[in-house]
Write an enzyme that holds these catalytic residues in place. Structure first.
Site, PDB file in Angstrom:
ATOM      1  N   ASP A 166       0.829  -1.207  -0.085  1.00 42.81           N
ATOM      2  CA  ASP A 166      -0.145   0.024  -0.032  1.00 42.81           C
ATOM      3  C   ASP A 166       0.949   1.213  -0.049  1.00 42.81           C
ATOM      4  O   ASP A 166       0.418   2.208  -0.799  1.00 42.81           O
ATOM      5  CB  ASP A 166      -0.998   0.094   0.906  1.00 42.81           C
ATOM      6  CG  ASP A 166      -1.752  -1.076   1.223  1.00 42.81           C
ATOM      7  OD1 ASP A 166      -2.173  -1.461   0.324  1.00 42.81           O
ATOM      8  OD2 ASP A 166      -2.258  -1.520   2.215  1.00 42.81           O
ATOM      9  N   ALA A 167       1.991   1.310   0.755  1.00 38.77           N
ATOM     10  CA  ALA A 167       2.792   2.550   0.879  1.00 38.77           C
ATOM     11  C   ALA A 167       3.428   2.701  -0.519  1.00 38.77           C
ATOM     12  O   ALA A 167       3.916   3.758  -1.034  1.00 38.77           O
ATOM     13  CB  ALA A 167       3.842   2.104   1.753  1.00 38.77           C
TER      14      ALA A 167
END
Length: 308
Positions: free
Chosen positions: A240-241
């Site tokens: 996600d990052a």
């Protein structure tokens, strides 16, 4: 008006650090336990906010303590929650993340109320006025509706369907997306006629390879980055990052160069720079405990300076 609108799950995570991931008829020892917000859409939103991108969220939580904690954490990160539904009488989704000493992760959980947003619940004006929309795993009909509204307004769309790609028909949302994120297994599934009628040659496909970096395929060529050598502590949320970092550079470069970063404007942003920045975001997250170990823009810049 937000720059990026993310859509999908908002969870509450319980992270259990184990000496090893349990196997059938075996026992693992719990070394530590911590709790924090989670869910791919919420994770991307929080990371984008940490990278100084104005971000809003579409999702749902229950009216329980976990939902309150999840919303409070996101608000403190600077994420706009105007699109988050609070559903009475239903619990917020809780995920149990099992993390071994090598940082590998297994997930247990219940869906709770993290898919209460239906197409009729969408604020179309909010979607149309965003600069970019990022979809994550959610109800396929809601993902498709958001993609249609955004695309119809000329808003670029990215989609990271996640682990449940094989269980759900995301064909319409994928066909509408300008940028598709997937790990190597998910990318293989998409390209092997799992989604007939979806031709991915005309858009940007970002393939995440974990500790081995990532690759980007665009209509104008392919690029690769080997990633960064860090000691993984917890890989939950690192993908996600990564997506947040890629989107942040895509939008920033696109604005400077007068392009929107969509499938017809791949030269409008520095793909290799976006890939490097995304890998740095993923590496910093994996080197810390918890899916919501959000890197800041200053931390990423320092990390990149130290590695060159």
């Amino acid at each position: 008006m937000v720059s990026v609108l993310t859509a999908g799950h908002v969870n509450w995570d319980v992270t259990l650090r184990l000496d090893r991931l349990p196997t059938p008829d075996a026992e693992a020892a719990i070394r530590s336990q911590r709790q924090s917000g989670g869910g791919s859409a919420a994770n991307v939103a929080a990371t984008l906010a940490g990278l100084d991108v104005e971000t809003g969220l579409i999702g749902s939580v229950g009216d329980d303590d976990n939902g309150l904690l999840a919303r409070r954490e996101l608000e403190e990160a600077g994420v706009s929650l105007d699109g988050v539904r609070i559903v009475e009488g239903t619990p917020t989704a809780v995920k149990y993340l099992l993390v071994d000493d090598d940082g590998e992760v297994a997930v247990l959980g219940n869906d709770g109320i993290n898919e209460a947003v239906a197409p009729d619940d969408l604020d179309e004006r909010r979607i149309r006025t965003a600069d970019h929309v990022h979809l994550t795993g959610q109800r396929p009909d809601t993902a498709a509706a958001i993609a249609r509204i955004a695309s119809g307004a000329g808003v670029t769309v990215s989609f990271d369907p996640g682990r449940r790609l094989g269980d759900r028909d995301y064909g319409e949302a994928l066909a509408t997306s300008d940028v598709v994120f997937a790990n190597d297994r998910e990318a293989e599934a998409m390209l092997e006629d799992e989604y007939p009628g979806s031709d991915f040659s005309d858009r940007i496909v970002v393939v995440k390879c974990g500790g081995d970096g990532a690759m980007v395929h665009t209509p104008n060529g392919s690029y690769a980055h080997p990633g960064f050598d860090v000691d993984p502590v917890d890989t939950a949320g690192s993908g996600d990052a990564f997506a947040a970092g890629f989107i942040a550079i895509m939008l920033a470069d696109g604005r400077r160069n007068g392009a929107d970063g969509g499938r017809e404007s791949a030269p409008g942003f520095d793909v290799e720079r976006a890939l490097e920045y995304a890998n740095a975001c993923g590496a910093l997250t994996a080197a810390q405990e918890g899916a919501r170990s959000t890197p800041t823009r200053a931390a990423i810049e320092t990390f990149l300076a130290d590695h060159f």
